[in-house]
Scaffold this motif. Structure first.
Motif: not given
Length: 181
Positions: A94, A97-98, A101, A129, A148
């Motif tokens: 997570v 991804i955060t 992104y 994404m 996420a």
């Protein structure tokens, strides 16, 4: 949200980055003034540059980098060595991804994090994404918004790789058939 501590990229000294960025610009100038990929002098410059970084580049990388980044960022990216984490956790997934992104780091750091995610999941994280319509193979999904956690759930399901601590994630959309290019 920062990158997980154990996944932070290697840092080279500012002097080393500056020196190699200047050499990258010199190589680009040689290419722009007519040196092709068979030029012995150019190849010697590229080989010498590549001997100083963990991720070597080809002629085409030097030829094209200025169309998408600076010599400094190009050089920083060459120092980033992504790896597969057998023990990757849900929290780290997570965080990755955060970080990507939300573009929370430098261009080189975001590129590194994306390559790290791609190394750990075979399901084309970049498209999931940024181009979900391509990932889901459904043009109506261009503007969907996934958290996420949802992206992590799709990456795990599509890669058939589940990480420690991952909760049950309801997948709102069907996984695409046929994989990714």
């Amino acid at each position: 949200m920062p990158l997980p501590a154990r996944m932070k990229p290697v840092r080279a000294s500012r002097m080393k980055i500056k020196a190699l960025a200047e050499k990258a610009d010199e190589i680009l100038t040689m290419i722009d003034t007519g040196s092709d990929e068979n030029d012995e002098t150019l190849n010697a410059f590229i080989a010498e540059w590549n001997s100083q970084v963990p991720n070597p580049y080809a002629y085409s990388n030097f030829r094209d980098f200025s169309s998408w980044t600076s010599a400094k960022q190009f050089t920083k990216i060459a120092f980033n060595q992504e790896k597969f984490y057998e023990d990757l956790t849900w929290e780290e997934l997570v965080q990755l991804i955060t970080f990507i992104y939300q573009a929370e780091g430098s261009e080189a750091d975001v590129d590194f994090a994306l390559r790290l995610l791609e190394k750990n999941f075979t399901a084309n994280p970049s498209d999931l994404m940024f181009w979900p319509n391509e990932w889901f193979k459904d043009e109506t999904n261009l503007h969907i918004s996934l958290s996420a956690e949802e992206m992590g759930g799709y990456l795990m399901a599509a890669s058939n790789r589940y990480v420690a601590g991952a909760p049950e994630i309801e997948l709102k959309y069907s996984l695409p058939v046929g994989g990714w290019d």
